[in-house]
Design a protein around this motif. Structure first.
Motif, PDB file in Angstrom:
ATOM      1  N   LEU A  97       0.720  -1.237   0.007  1.00  0.00           N
ATOM      2  CA  LEU A  97       0.023   0.122  -0.154  1.00  0.00           C
ATOM      3  C   LEU A  97       0.833   1.322  -0.060  1.00  0.00           C
ATOM      4  CD1 LEU A  97      -3.105  -0.694   2.422  1.00  0.00           C
ATOM      5  CD2 LEU A  97      -3.187  -0.552  -0.222  1.00  0.00           C
ATOM      6  N   LEU A  98       1.907   1.436   0.926  1.00  0.00           N
ATOM      7  CA  LEU A  98       2.837   2.323   0.765  1.00  0.00           C
ATOM      8  C   LEU A  98       3.548   2.601  -0.466  1.00  0.00           C
ATOM      9  CD1 LEU A  98       4.179   2.122   4.483  1.00  0.00           C
ATOM     10  CD2 LEU A  98       2.879   4.090   3.511  1.00  0.00           C
ATOM     11  N   GLY A  99       3.784   1.360  -1.156  1.00  0.00           N
ATOM     12  CA  GLY A  99       4.582   1.498  -2.481  1.00  0.00           C
ATOM     13  C   GLY A  99       3.566   1.974  -3.618  1.00  0.00           C
ATOM     14  N   ILE A 100       1.962   1.587  -3.199  1.00  0.00           N
ATOM     15  CA  ILE A 100       1.064   2.335  -4.366  1.00  0.00           C
ATOM     16  C   ILE A 100       1.068   3.827  -4.192  1.00  0.00           C
ATOM     17  CG2 ILE A 100      -1.228   2.483  -4.769  1.00  0.00           C
ATOM     18  CD1 ILE A 100      -1.493  -0.480  -4.179  1.00  0.00           C
ATOM     19  N   ALA A 101       1.240   4.405  -2.906  1.00  0.00           N
ATOM     20  CA  ALA A 101       1.269   5.775  -2.681  1.00  0.00           C
ATOM     21  C   ALA A 101       2.537   6.218  -3.335  1.00  0.00           C
ATOM     22  CB  ALA A 101       1.200   6.060  -1.229  1.00  0.00           C
ATOM     23  N   GLY A 102       3.740   5.525  -3.265  1.00  0.00           N
ATOM     24  CA  GLY A 102       4.829   6.012  -3.684  1.00  0.00           C
ATOM     25  C   GLY A 102       4.920   6.144  -4.941  1.00  0.00           C
TER      26      GLY A 102
END
Length: 425
Positions: free
Chosen positions: A371-376
Motif C-alpha cells: 500500500l505504501l508502495g502504491i502511494a509512492g
C-alpha cells in the motif's frame, strides 16, 4: 468517479468460499451478529476482539437476507473498504509529501484495483489492519491533541486485529513522543484504550487481564520456530482440488543449522541469525523479497496460471519503486524538516519489514509495504525522477525479484514440514 470505478471493478468478482483463517474470522463475526460469544468459536483464541467487529456489517446483512448471501455481503463490504483505501486514504496520506493531483489519485486507484482488489472476496483482516495503521498515520498530519488520541486508537485497533503490527506501532509511538513530547502521551492513551475490550473479554473468559489474545504467546513461539528456516508460508486455495492447505518454501542451509535447539522467541531468533552469518543474511534477503511474489490467486496459493510471474514482478516493482520514491521525496528538503506523518509512514514500512523477517510470512504480510508502495508510485506521477534514479530503481527491482525467485526455489512437500524435511527440499 475513481471511487465508483474502483468499487465496480472490485465488486464484480465472483464470491468466494470461506476457508482456513477466513472461515474463523467469519465465524466470529456471525456469532457476534447473532448475539453469541464470538470467542467460543474455533480459532478465535488467537484473534483479537476487534477482528470479530470488522465484518459485523456483512454478518448482519447475511442475517437479514439469508446465510447464502454471506459471500456477497463480504465482497460488497470489502469492495467499499478497498475503494476508500485507494481513492481517499492513500491520496490523503500523500499530502504529507506535497500537493496531490488528479493524476496521482488515478494511479492510486488503478494500482489498488490491480494489486489489492483480489482480496475483496475473503473476510480476512489484512486490508483492514493496513488501512487502520495508515489511517493512524494520516491522523498524525493534524496538529490538534485529539488527532493524536485518535491516531493512537486506530493504531491500537490495528495491533489488536493483527498482532504482527506490534513493531510498527511501537516505532510510531517512539517517533510521536520524540516529536510531540508530552502531547505524544495522548497517542499512548489511544493505544491503551483500544486494548481495553480485549482485557475485558479475557477477564470474562477467565484467562487474565492481559490486553492480547490468550493464544498469541503460543502462536509467537511457533512463528519463531518456523521463521528460522521458512522463507515463505502459503495457504492453499479452496477451489483447487487436491491442493494441500499448506505450502512451505524452505532454506535447507538454515534448516541444517537449527539442529536440536530451534529458537522459541524473537530474542533467540536474532541470536540464531547472528550465529549463522553470512548465510542468515542471504536467508533474510530471500524472505523479504519472496513475500512480494504474490500469485494471481493472492491471498491464497493456487499456481494454475502460466503468467503468474507477471503479477509477482508487478508487486515487486510497486513495493520497491514506491518506497524509494517516498524516501527520496520525503527527505529531499532534509531529515529534520520532514513532517511527523512522513516519519510515521516510513517507520510503519520498516516495522512491517522487520516483522516479515522475524516470522514465517505469507504474502499478505506485505500488505503495508504494498500500500505504501502504491502511494509512492502515485507520487512519481506528479514529479518523474531523472534517468539516473530510474535506472537505479530498475536495477533494484531486478535484483529484489531475482532474490525472491531464488528464495522460492526450495518448496517442501505440501502439508506439514520439519527441518529434516526442509533439508531435502
Amino acid at each position: 468517479m475513481a471511487g465508483v470505478l474502483l468499487f465496480l471493478g472490485t465488486v464484480t468478482q465472483s464470491p468466494a468460499q470461506f476457508v482456513w483463517d477466513a472461515a474463523d474470522y467469519w465465524a466470529g463475526a456471525a456469532s457476534l451478529a447473532s448475539g453469541g460469544d464470538p470467542f467460543s468459536q474455533h480459532g478465535m483464541s488467537v484473534r483479537g476482539v476487534w477482528s470479530a467487529v470488522l465484518y459485523l456489517p456483512a454478518a448482519l446483512a447475511a442475517r437479514v437476507f439469508g446465510a447464502s448471501t454471506a459471500a456477497v455481503a463480504v465482497l460488497v463490504e470489502n469492495s467499499l473498504l478497498i475503494s476508500v483505501v485507494g481513492v481517499l486514504l492513500l491520496p490523503l496520506l500523500l499530502r504529507a509529501w506535497g500537493p496531490v493531483t488528479p493524476r496521482m489519485v488515478w494511479v492510486c486507484t488503478g494500482l489498488t484495483w490491480v494489486v489489492v482488489g483480489r482480496f475483496a472476496p475473503y473476510p480476512l483482516t489484512d486490508v483492514w489492519a493496513a488501512a487502520l495503521i495508515l489511517a493512524a498515520v494520516l491522523a498524525l498530519q493534524r496538529r490538534p491533541a485529539m488527532s493524536l488520541l485518535g491516531a493512537g486508537l486506530l493504531a491500537g485497533i490495528a495491533f489488536n486485529v493483527r498482532p504482527a503490527y506490534l513493531v510498527p506501532v511501537l516505532l510510531v509511538l517512539v517517533v510521536v513522543i520524540l516529536r510531540r513530547r508530552l502531547a505524544g502521551g495522548l497517542f499512548v492513551v489511544g493505544v491503551v484504550l483500544a486494548q481495553v475490550p480485549q482485557s475485558l473479554v479475557n477477564l470474562m473468559h477467565g484467562v487474565g487481564w492481559k490486553p492480547w489474545p490468550p493464544g498469541m504467546v503460543g502462536l509467537t513461539q511457533l512463528q519463531a520456530y518456523y521463521a528460522s528456516y521458512v522463507v515463505r508460508y502459503d495457504t492453499g486455495a479452496a477451489n483447487v482440488p487436491g491442493l494441500a492447505p499448506r505450502q512451505i518454501f524452505c532454506d535447507p542451509a538454515m534448516a541444517v543449522a537449527i539442529g536440536d535447539h530451534p529458537p522459541d522467541s524473537a530474542g533467540s531468533q536474532v541470536l540464531f541469525y547472528l550465529h549463522n552469518l553470512p548465510q542468515s543474511l542471504v536467508f533474510l534477503a530471500e524472505k523479504a523479497a519472496a513475500v512480494l511474489h504474490w500469485p494471481p490467486s493472492a491471498p491464497y496459493f493456487a499456481p494454475t496460471w502460466a503468467g503468474e510471474q507477471v503479477i509477482a514482478l508487478l508487486v515487486t516493482t510497486v513495493a520497491v519503486m514506491g518506497v524509494a520514491s517516498l524516501v527520496y521525496t520525503g527527505f529531499r528538503s532534509g531529515i529534520r524538516s520532514a513532517p511527523l506523518a512522513i516519519w510515521a509512514a516510513l517507520l510503519v514500512w520498516l516495522g512491517s519489514l522487520a516483522t516479515i523477517l522475524l516470522s514465517a510470512p505469507e504474502t499478505r504480510f506485505a500488505m503495508p509495504l504494498v500500500l505504501l508502495g502504491i502511494a509512492g508510485c502515485a507520487a512519481l506521477a506528479g514529479r518523474w525522477p531523472g534517468n539516473r534514479r530510474v535506472a537505479s530503481a530498475a536495477i533494484a527491482i531486478v535484483v529484489v525479484f531475482a532474490i525472491g525467485t531464488a528464495g522460492l526455489s526450495h518448496p517442501a512437500a505440501p502439508g506439514e514440514v520439519s527441518p529434516a524435511a526442509c533439508e531435502v527440499s
